[in-house]
Design an enzyme around this catalytic site. Structure first.
Site, PDB file in Angstrom:
ATOM      1  N   LYS A  70       0.664  -1.277   0.130  1.00 20.25           N
ATOM      2  CA  LYS A  70       0.287   0.083   0.521  1.00 20.25           C
ATOM      3  C   LYS A  70       0.743   1.353   0.245  1.00 20.25           C
ATOM      4  O   LYS A  70       0.357   1.885  -0.475  1.00 20.25           O
ATOM      5  CB  LYS A  70      -0.873   0.550   1.448  1.00 20.25           C
ATOM      6  CG  LYS A  70      -1.713  -1.264   0.924  1.00 20.25           C
ATOM      7  CD  LYS A  70      -3.014  -1.145   2.692  1.00 20.25           C
ATOM      8  CE  LYS A  70      -3.964  -1.833   2.646  1.00 20.25           C
ATOM      9  NZ  LYS A  70      -4.164  -2.453   3.555  1.00 20.25           N
ATOM     10  N   GLY A  86      -0.957   0.709   6.704  1.00 21.40           N
ATOM     11  CA  GLY A  86      -0.503   0.340   7.122  1.00 21.40           C
ATOM     12  C   GLY A  86      -2.317  -1.309   6.699  1.00 21.40           C
ATOM     13  O   GLY A  86      -2.967  -0.988   6.002  1.00 21.40           O
ATOM     14  N   ASP A  87      -1.658  -2.710   7.738  1.00 19.23           N
ATOM     15  CA  ASP A  87      -3.067  -3.023   7.256  1.00 19.23           C
ATOM     16  C   ASP A  87      -3.237  -4.295   8.414  1.00 19.23           C
ATOM     17  O   ASP A  87      -2.003  -4.063   9.187  1.00 19.23           O
ATOM     18  CB  ASP A  87      -2.545  -4.417   6.174  1.00 19.23           C
ATOM     19  CG  ASP A  87      -2.970  -5.285   5.579  1.00 19.23           C
ATOM     20  OD1 ASP A  87      -4.413  -4.574   4.842  1.00 19.23           O
ATOM     21  OD2 ASP A  87      -3.411  -5.940   5.641  1.00 19.23           O
ATOM     22  N   THR A  88      -4.060  -4.425   8.841  1.00 14.87           N
ATOM     23  CA  THR A  88      -4.955  -5.191  10.060  1.00 14.87           C
ATOM     24  C   THR A  88      -4.842  -6.997   9.297  1.00 14.87           C
ATOM     25  O   THR A  88      -6.529  -6.858   8.259  1.00 14.87           O
ATOM     26  CB  THR A  88      -6.061  -4.777  11.032  1.00 14.87           C
ATOM     27  OG1 THR A  88      -5.610  -3.538  11.447  1.00 14.87           O
ATOM     28  CG2 THR A  88      -6.123  -5.044  12.068  1.00 14.87           C
TER      29      THR A  88
END
Length: 208
Positions: A70, A86-88
């Site tokens: 991203k 960010g990524d969760t």
């Protein structure tokens, strides 16, 4: 974490001679979390990348890879900017739970999480204008109560699950399902503030 030889210049988001801060996410919750660090509102760029797991990819590696992807995607649209992404990911063992886009998926996720522990991995990536990529990972253990079918249906009806990893949003009524949480609450929401602050400071951003 990778880095270049030269140190990044120190700057603030209002320093006209410093790079612009870009948040590579359209998520309102990430913007709200970032504001808790006392930073001005960043420019927001929503990225569109393939978030499908690679064959055999584990949850923690998936979260870090997507955060970096991203960041790179946003950098193409904002050359010269400082990019935060960010990524969760919600994981049960080696399994990556999907981001629920329909009621059936959300229902399956909640049934799987009922009465058991799971892990939430929140990857953070900061990409400097010179191409230096800094990465971090927050890992949080969450245990849900055993959910009654009526509780699951009531949560589904509320709609908070839509687009959420694992089919729930801890910042909403699903927090009432949480028996125990060990780690970063902000990481479960979507942006772990300790790791984010550390990476931004390492990249030269002035944060009190």
């Amino acid at each position: 974490m990778s880095g270049g030889q030269a140190a990044d210049p120190t700057y603030t988001t209002t320093d006209k001679q410093g790079p612009e801060l870009v948040l590579a996410s359209a998520s309102p919750r990430r913007r709200e979390l970032l504001a808790r660090l006392g930073l001005p509102a960043p420019r927001v760029i929503a990225t569109d990348i393939d978030e499908s797991p690679l064959p055999g990819e584990l949850p923690r590696a998936h979260a870090v890879r997507l955060a970096a992807a991203k960041a790179h995607a946003a950098a193409e649209m904002a050359p010269g900017a400082l990019i935060l992404a960010g990524d969760t990911v919600v994981g049960v063992g080696r399994r990556i739970l999907p981001k629920a886009e329909d009621e059936a998926t959300a229902r399956r996720c909640l049934a799987l999480l009922s009465g058991r522990r799971h892990r939430v991995f929140s990857g953070v990536a900061v990409l400097s204008p010179d191409g230096t990529l800094r990465e971090a990972l927050s890992e949080t253990i969450v245990r849900f109560k055993r959910l009654e079918p009526a509780e699951i249906e009531a949560y589904i009806a509320g709609g908070e699950w839509h687009g959420k990893a694992g089919g729930y949003a801890i910042q909403g009524s699903a927090e009432g399902f949480c028996v125990w949480l060990g780690g970063s609450h902000s990481g479960v929401v979507g942006l772990p503030l300790f790791e984010t602050r550390r990476l931004l400071r390492a990249a030269g951003l002035k944060i009190a």
